[in-house]
Write a protein that holds these residues in place. Sequence first.
Motif, PDB file in Angstrom:
ATOM      1  N   VAL A 144      -8.572   3.100   4.119  1.00  0.00           N
ATOM      2  CA  VAL A 144      -7.673   1.950   4.062  1.00  0.00           C
ATOM      3  C   VAL A 144      -8.201   0.803   4.919  1.00  0.00           C
ATOM      4  CG1 VAL A 144      -5.328   1.161   4.592  1.00  0.00           C
ATOM      5  CG2 VAL A 144      -5.693   3.433   3.657  1.00  0.00           C
ATOM      6  N   LYS A 145      -8.763   1.153   6.077  1.00  0.00           N
ATOM      7  CA  LYS A 145      -9.209   0.120   7.010  1.00  0.00           C
ATOM      8  C   LYS A 145     -10.325   0.660   7.889  1.00  0.00           C
ATOM      9  CE  LYS A 145      -7.068  -3.395   9.890  1.00  0.00           C
ATOM     10  NZ  LYS A 145      -5.824  -3.834  10.542  1.00  0.00           N
ATOM     11  N   ILE A 146     -11.317  -0.191   8.138  1.00  0.00           N
ATOM     12  CA  ILE A 146     -12.377   0.124   9.100  1.00  0.00           C
ATOM     13  C   ILE A 146     -12.066  -0.700  10.342  1.00  0.00           C
ATOM     14  CG2 ILE A 146     -14.854   0.058   9.557  1.00  0.00           C
ATOM     15  CD1 ILE A 146     -15.233   0.243   6.455  1.00  0.00           C
TER      16      ILE A 146
ATOM     17  N   GLN B 104     -12.709   3.245  -0.747  1.00  0.00           N
ATOM     18  CA  GLN B 104     -13.513   4.372  -1.219  1.00  0.00           C
ATOM     19  C   GLN B 104     -12.792   5.691  -0.929  1.00  0.00           C
ATOM     20  OE1 GLN B 104     -17.545   4.287   0.205  1.00  0.00           O
ATOM     21  NE2 GLN B 104     -17.903   6.421  -0.281  1.00  0.00           N
ATOM     22  N   THR B 105     -12.866   6.635  -1.880  1.00  0.00           N
ATOM     23  CA  THR B 105     -12.281   7.962  -1.689  1.00  0.00           C
ATOM     24  C   THR B 105     -13.311   8.843  -0.990  1.00  0.00           C
ATOM     25  OG1 THR B 105     -10.970   7.701  -3.691  1.00  0.00           O
ATOM     26  CG2 THR B 105     -11.242   9.940  -2.849  1.00  0.00           C
TER      27      THR B 105
ATOM     28  N   ALA C  85       3.045  -4.883  15.379  1.00  0.00           N
ATOM     29  CA  ALA C  85       3.315  -5.035  13.951  1.00  0.00           C
ATOM     30  C   ALA C  85       2.424  -4.111  13.132  1.00  0.00           C
ATOM     31  CB  ALA C  85       3.114  -6.479  13.533  1.00  0.00           C
ATOM     32  N   THR C  86       1.150  -4.009  13.483  1.00  0.00           N
ATOM     33  CA  THR C  86       0.238  -3.169  12.708  1.00  0.00           C
ATOM     34  C   THR C  86       0.487  -1.691  12.957  1.00  0.00           C
ATOM     35  OG1 THR C  86      -1.459  -3.355  14.403  1.00  0.00           O
ATOM     36  CG2 THR C  86      -1.590  -4.901  12.558  1.00  0.00           C
ATOM     37  N   GLU C  87       0.981  -1.323  14.130  1.00  0.00           N
ATOM     38  CA  GLU C  87       1.247   0.084  14.429  1.00  0.00           C
ATOM     39  C   GLU C  87       2.319   0.646  13.491  1.00  0.00           C
ATOM     40  OE1 GLU C  87       2.119   0.761  18.544  1.00  0.00           O
ATOM     41  OE2 GLU C  87       0.215  -0.075  19.190  1.00  0.00           O
ATOM     42  N   ALA C  88       3.350  -0.139  13.178  1.00  0.00           N
ATOM     43  CA  ALA C  88       4.423   0.322  12.300  1.00  0.00           C
ATOM     44  C   ALA C  88       3.899   0.557  10.891  1.00  0.00           C
ATOM     45  CB  ALA C  88       5.556  -0.687  12.288  1.00  0.00           C
ATOM     46  N   GLU C  89       3.015  -0.317  10.395  1.00  0.00           N
ATOM     47  CA  GLU C  89       2.460  -0.180   9.051  1.00  0.00           C
ATOM     48  C   GLU C  89       1.496   0.996   8.967  1.00  0.00           C
ATOM     49  OE1 GLU C  89       0.535  -3.882   8.337  1.00  0.00           O
ATOM     50  OE2 GLU C  89       2.377  -5.034   8.446  1.00  0.00           O
ATOM     51  N   ASP C  90       0.780   1.291  10.047  1.00  0.00           N
ATOM     52  CA  ASP C  90      -0.277   2.292  10.040  1.00  0.00           C
ATOM     53  C   ASP C  90       0.219   3.714  10.298  1.00  0.00           C
ATOM     54  OD1 ASP C  90      -1.932   0.142   9.603  1.00  0.00           O
ATOM     55  OD2 ASP C  90      -2.615   0.022  11.682  1.00  0.00           O
ATOM     56  N   ASP C  91       1.529   3.912  10.475  1.00  0.00           N
ATOM     57  CA  ASP C  91       2.056   5.245  10.780  1.00  0.00           C
ATOM     58  C   ASP C  91       1.825   6.243   9.654  1.00  0.00           C
ATOM     59  OD1 ASP C  91       2.863   4.538  13.290  1.00  0.00           O
ATOM     60  OD2 ASP C  91       4.967   4.224  12.754  1.00  0.00           O
ATOM     61  N   LYS C  92       1.800   5.790   8.403  1.00  0.00           N
ATOM     62  CA  LYS C  92       1.647   6.711   7.282  1.00  0.00           C
ATOM     63  C   LYS C  92       0.196   7.125   7.055  1.00  0.00           C
ATOM     64  CE  LYS C  92       1.631   2.885   4.013  1.00  0.00           C
ATOM     65  NZ  LYS C  92       2.303   2.261   2.897  1.00  0.00           N
ATOM     66  N   TYR C  93      -0.738   6.521   7.768  1.00  0.00           N
ATOM     67  CA  TYR C  93      -2.156   6.805   7.595  1.00  0.00           C
ATOM     68  C   TYR C  93      -2.673   7.748   8.679  1.00  0.00           C
ATOM     69  CZ  TYR C  93      -1.821   2.655   4.657  1.00  0.00           C
ATOM     70  OH  TYR C  93      -1.458   1.753   3.710  1.00  0.00           O
ATOM     71  N   ILE C  94      -3.760   8.464   8.360  1.00  0.00           N
ATOM     72  CA  ILE C  94      -4.433   9.325   9.338  1.00  0.00           C
ATOM     73  C   ILE C  94      -5.509   8.489  10.019  1.00  0.00           C
ATOM     74  CG2 ILE C  94      -5.922  11.334   9.613  1.00  0.00           C
ATOM     75  CD1 ILE C  94      -4.505  12.540   7.156  1.00  0.00           C
ATOM     76  N   THR C  95      -5.560   8.563  11.334  1.00  0.00           N
ATOM     77  CA  THR C  95      -6.554   7.817  12.099  1.00  0.00           C
ATOM     78  C   THR C  95      -7.719   8.732  12.437  1.00  0.00           C
ATOM     79  OG1 THR C  95      -4.803   6.478  13.075  1.00  0.00           O
ATOM     80  CG2 THR C  95      -6.935   6.433  14.165  1.00  0.00           C
ATOM     81  N   ILE C  96      -8.913   8.302  12.075  1.00  0.00           N
ATOM     82  CA  ILE C  96     -10.123   9.034  12.459  1.00  0.00           C
ATOM     83  C   ILE C  96     -10.655   8.366  13.712  1.00  0.00           C
ATOM     84  CG2 ILE C  96     -12.467   9.665  11.799  1.00  0.00           C
ATOM     85  CD1 ILE C  96     -11.480   9.743   8.892  1.00  0.00           C
TER      86      ILE C  96
ATOM     87  N   PHE D  90     -11.353   4.605  11.798  1.00  0.00           N
ATOM     88  CA  PHE D  90     -10.963   4.422  10.401  1.00  0.00           C
ATOM     89  C   PHE D  90      -9.498   4.805  10.215  1.00  0.00           C
ATOM     90  CE2 PHE D  90     -15.436   5.621  10.414  1.00  0.00           C
ATOM     91  CZ  PHE D  90     -16.018   4.664   9.593  1.00  0.00           C
ATOM     92  N   LEU D  91      -8.847   4.173   9.219  1.00  0.00           N
ATOM     93  CA  LEU D  91      -7.527   4.604   8.758  1.00  0.00           C
ATOM     94  C   LEU D  91      -7.727   5.165   7.357  1.00  0.00           C
ATOM     95  CD1 LEU D  91      -5.087   1.767   9.855  1.00  0.00           C
ATOM     96  CD2 LEU D  91      -5.459   3.971  10.924  1.00  0.00           C
ATOM     97  N   VAL D  92      -7.171   6.365   7.127  1.00  0.00           N
ATOM     98  CA  VAL D  92      -7.321   7.047   5.840  1.00  0.00           C
ATOM     99  C   VAL D  92      -5.948   7.348   5.278  1.00  0.00           C
ATOM    100  CG1 VAL D  92      -8.231   9.104   4.713  1.00  0.00           C
ATOM    101  CG2 VAL D  92      -9.495   8.073   6.582  1.00  0.00           C
ATOM    102  N   ASP D  93      -5.756   7.023   4.001  1.00  0.00           N
ATOM    103  CA  ASP D  93      -4.521   7.352   3.280  1.00  0.00           C
ATOM    104  C   ASP D  93      -4.724   8.726   2.648  1.00  0.00           C
ATOM    105  OD1 ASP D  93      -2.206   7.518   1.833  1.00  0.00           O
ATOM    106  OD2 ASP D  93      -2.562   5.707   0.649  1.00  0.00           O
ATOM    107  N   PRO D  94      -4.022   9.771   3.117  1.00  0.00           N
ATOM    108  CA  PRO D  94      -4.258  11.132   2.620  1.00  0.00           C
ATOM    109  C   PRO D  94      -3.705  11.386   1.219  1.00  0.00           C
ATOM    110  CG  PRO D  94      -2.491  11.143   4.206  1.00  0.00           C
ATOM    111  CD  PRO D  94      -3.023   9.734   4.168  1.00  0.00           C
ATOM    112  N   SER D  95      -2.859  10.506   0.702  1.00  0.00           N
ATOM    113  CA  SER D  95      -2.225  10.774  -0.610  1.00  0.00           C
ATOM    114  C   SER D  95      -3.161  10.557  -1.780  1.00  0.00           C
ATOM    115  CB  SER D  95      -0.991   9.899  -0.774  1.00  0.00           C
ATOM    116  OG  SER D  95      -1.304   8.540  -0.617  1.00  0.00           O
TER     117      SER D  95
END
Length: 161
Positions: A139-141, A110-111, A75-86, A156-161
Amino acid sequence: MDIKEIQSLIKFVAKSGASEVKLETDDIKITIRTGSLTGNSEPTYVHTMPMAQPAVQAPAAVPVAAEAAAPAAPATEAEDDKYITIKSPIIGTFYRKPSPDKPVFVEVGQTIGTGDVLCVIEAMKLFNDIESEVSGKIVKILVDDSSPVEFDQPLFLVDPS
């Protein structure tokens, strides 16, 4: 080793991201295997060696803990597709702060910019600053402070937009 110690060991292994851990003492032998990212989970086995007093047997409780963690991943993998994973570039211990008396490097929301220090990973008594290669918003630690991390483990998950 009692059932509570075994359960806390299972929780620790699940959080650490390790795929398999073996623990052997004089009277007990434990092998804990975590499921893969595809959702296929393998059972956890607890083998008891013969001893003077009967040991606590807990094979019924162990698979329940492994099954509870598996359904949440797809379930979380589908939501996290739009984010960049560090991801972690090294194996070591993850720290959110440069030292215990200092504030954390980043918080959720935080930006960040390219080159900003996100965390520190200790490997062989060396503290390595992990810098961001992207700009965006945290977005998420994904890792708890002072937890062991493996190579290529998402941090980390980062929203690039």
